[in-house]
Scaffold this active site. Sequence first.
Site, PDB file in Angstrom:
ATOM      1  N   GLU A 177     -27.487 -18.816  -4.793  1.00 46.22           N
ATOM      2  CA  GLU A 177     -27.898 -18.540  -6.168  1.00 46.22           C
ATOM      3  C   GLU A 177     -29.308 -17.969  -6.160  1.00 46.22           C
ATOM      4  O   GLU A 177     -29.500 -16.767  -6.134  1.00 46.22           O
ATOM      5  CB  GLU A 177     -27.790 -19.817  -7.005  1.00 46.22           C
ATOM      6  CG  GLU A 177     -27.850 -19.569  -8.493  1.00 46.22           C
ATOM      7  CD  GLU A 177     -27.367 -20.783  -9.282  1.00 46.22           C
ATOM      8  OE1 GLU A 177     -27.482 -20.742 -10.504  1.00 46.22           O
ATOM      9  OE2 GLU A 177     -26.897 -21.774  -8.682  1.00 46.22           O
TER      10      GLU A 177
ATOM     11  N   GLU B 151     -32.181 -31.081  -9.286  1.00 40.70           N
ATOM     12  CA  GLU B 151     -31.513 -30.401 -10.392  1.00 40.70           C
ATOM     13  C   GLU B 151     -30.886 -31.418 -11.347  1.00 40.70           C
ATOM     14  O   GLU B 151     -30.989 -31.291 -12.567  1.00 40.70           O
ATOM     15  CB  GLU B 151     -30.428 -29.479  -9.849  1.00 40.70           C
ATOM     16  CG  GLU B 151     -29.660 -28.725 -10.914  1.00 40.70           C
ATOM     17  CD  GLU B 151     -28.656 -27.753 -10.321  1.00 40.70           C
ATOM     18  OE1 GLU B 151     -28.290 -26.797 -11.017  1.00 40.70           O
ATOM     19  OE2 GLU B 151     -28.241 -27.956  -9.154  1.00 40.70           O
TER      20      GLU B 151
END
Length: 964
Positions: free
Chosen positions: A481, A755
Amino acid sequence: MTSTSLTPQSAIRQQTAVSRFSAEYRTDTPFVAEPRPRLSWVAAAESTDWLQTGAELRLTRGRTVESAGHAGPESALVEWPFEAIAAGEQVAVEVRVSGNDGGTTDWSAPLTLVGGFVDGPWQAEAIGLPARAGEETPLGQPGQLRHEFTVGEGLAKATLFATAHGVYQAEINGTEVDDQILKPGWTAYGDRLNHETTDVTALLAPGANAIGIWLAGGWFTEKYGFHGFAKPFYGEQPALKAELHLEYSDGTRETVASGPAWRASTGGPLVSSGIYAGEAFDARRAEAGWSEPAFDDAHWLPAAVEVKDTWAEATPAIAPPVRRIEEVPVKEVLTTPAGATVLDFGQNLVGRLRIRVTGEAGHTVTLRHAEVLEDGELSIRPLRQAAATDSYTLAGNAAGTGGEEWEPRFTFHGFRYAQVDNWPGALDPAAITAVVIHNDMRRTGWFECSDPLLNRLHENALWGMRGNFLALPTDCPQRDERLGWTGDIQVFSPTASYLYDSLGFLGSWLRDLALEQGRRDGVVPIIVPSVLGMLTSPVAAWGDAATVVPWVLFERFGDTGLLRRQYSSMRDWADALLKVRDSSGLWQGQMQLGDWLDPAAPPDKPGAARTHGDIVASAYLFKSLDLVAQAAAVLGHGADQGKYAALAEETRLAFLAEYVTPAGRMVSDAQTAYSLALMFGISTDPSQRQALGDRLAELARLGGYRIATGFVGTPLIADALTATGHLDAAERLLTQTECPSWLYPVTQGATTIWERWDSILEDGSVNPGEMTSFNHYALGAIADWMHRTVAGLAPAAPGYRKLSIAPRPLASLEYAATSHETPYGLARVAWKRVGDRILVDATVPPGTTAVVSLPDGAPAFDVGSGQHGWDVPAAAPAAGRGTPSLDTPLADIMDDPDAYAAAWQAIDAQDPAAAAAFRKDTVWYRQTTLDESLLFTPPAVKEDIASALAALGDRRSASTPENS
């Protein structure tokens, strides 16, 4: 000779001096990106209450000297007062400053500036690597380019300009031209390219010279996308443009430009390279002298020339470059249950490994990277499709020389652990070093307190920023990502602006945001640069980066020029939202990411938050309309100010009518909803705000002071509680260690911000969600509240021209301190407890003032620059809690940490699973007793709880003054 004493004027001059002098935005190079760069200086003044009254600037241009006066107090980002700097022109500028003490400093040291831009169109052609004969060229095939040229006598200056569709490094005559890496970074390639400008005069000599270029695909040829659908977005092969400008003492000029005369090779040692995949290097294929003159390149092929030049204009980089910043040694060598050798560096970091190895030719060492271990092995599932693997094949000719040394060139990894396979012989951990890389920004913010866990939390936010400020502000640095998600930086930008001088870095990214937005009729994509093509409609909190980030940079750095440049982007985003606003004045009925990663959301549904997406969207609609109105006021756009202020007011009233009850309850009875209404200024009535704040505090307690917010609410909740008189509840949230909380990851050994609140579950396993990163800075936005409230330093005017000194000591802390390098110099606030007093110390930089609000509740007052100290009474300790019992209301148990601990520990001694359920599932009501909540608890366990609570009461009675 008789001696004379210093006159008052000369004494003042000695006490005041210019301590820092720079041009926007980079300080690592004399090359400037603008012909009229703004100037900033910092005065060091020993006198108190010192303010600048004016300054004089002196410019040396060739043999001419000119000066310009500057009236007033401004010393940050002052407009260039001279004729523009021409491309390649070198000037020197000095400043001296006058103050309200009547003194004038000496002239500063000269600041050398050079026009770092190309005058006119580039002569360079875009060149790449030749296709492999008879076989398919791999995506992003790396390789080398070279060219020989002649330099005449009398060379005065040589400047290299270079950019790429991909990443590159240049060598001249065998020496790398600089210490930068991953040039030219990642921009919205279709609209904008960065170029570096490098003085290479010292690398050249009269006669034959050579330039060599290492080239790889980098971000340009990477595949983007998820779930096996990733594909190239920009192009399939890298290419380069380069120009070497030679200037001679007799005034003649030459340009050596990339073109068909250059030679290329894909047969060199750089076998493969990818951002996600990693890099493979075969040292046997290295060719000595390839970037030096007289190298035999007959076996190389002509460089491939792009027939159609569709390249965007290349402009000088304004962000500081990516560099090697720090080296981290191996902390521990581990042997996994499967027998693999894994290195633990003790810190989750972003970079790559440098190895020194000795062995036979053809022997290949493999390095695989990961952030965590699971079941003792490298946990690679969170990396998804990113191989994150480097390999080095030995040349085998380093015996007796200390070994072959290698470090990947065009990739990076997010990791704490590295598995080393096929190391020749015994592994000496000193032979492997982790090299930390990120954009080379100047550190400007610090925090410390008496709680080691909070210090580690702050350090985790810092490391999270370091790892994700690499070319652009990314969400994560490790998996497939590493994208510029707009929502993440929207919430983190205040913290980022405090910890580092991130103005140039974020200003550069905002240019790409505006360009990408221009392709979408004002809609800001959820990532910038936009490579996914998903969610083409506006997304609240993500697209609002267009308004929030420029305003934050204006507040923190006072950069009116950036605000002016981004204003059309801000307004276009607001106008795009007005197109989806319904007749009620709200933004409703669209898919939203909402309060992303609310801890109540299932692992596979991270957007399923307790706060409805319509509330988030409508709150941000108001926020962006309001910020556009405020920006218009600053910039003097009176008509826009009135228009957007009126629209914002319509939305504000509609929000209150739709989502807030008369009693001060939110339709989504969730912490993020209340925090939005309070901190965005949607609720302005004092009694309503208090009701909202009281309910927010009650929700925090009902949840056991475990965090219940996602990306949107987390940066706001502590401020919302503090603003409504619930600092104690904010403290309980901050210092909570149970999951979910800010400190739970710290107790699990985290060295960066995760996260998810539970990226590692309480049983030690990795969260089963497809999306699990251990280096995501968004939830670390709480650090800004730690700076502004716990320690007490914030801007009270744009750019810290006026400071806010307002420490709010937490009951659990003995001291806290923060310092920040403002545009005017170092500011600092520190407090500590001494008996029943709070001692506050503060440093106010020269040229600024501060408004002081001390923790004793006295009226605020102003002070000038200098050192200050105050002694105020500490808050009275809480009234004695007495003896808790089974008949104590649950709310009182939760608000009495010792009673809460006694209760769950008594259960844990008999039934750990029941204790875990008690801690996690109990709703801490005011009208329910502890006994009533233990409906199905065995009598024996209840007796143990009662005994533990009684013992706590006995200890308290014994410690009261009358019993001491």
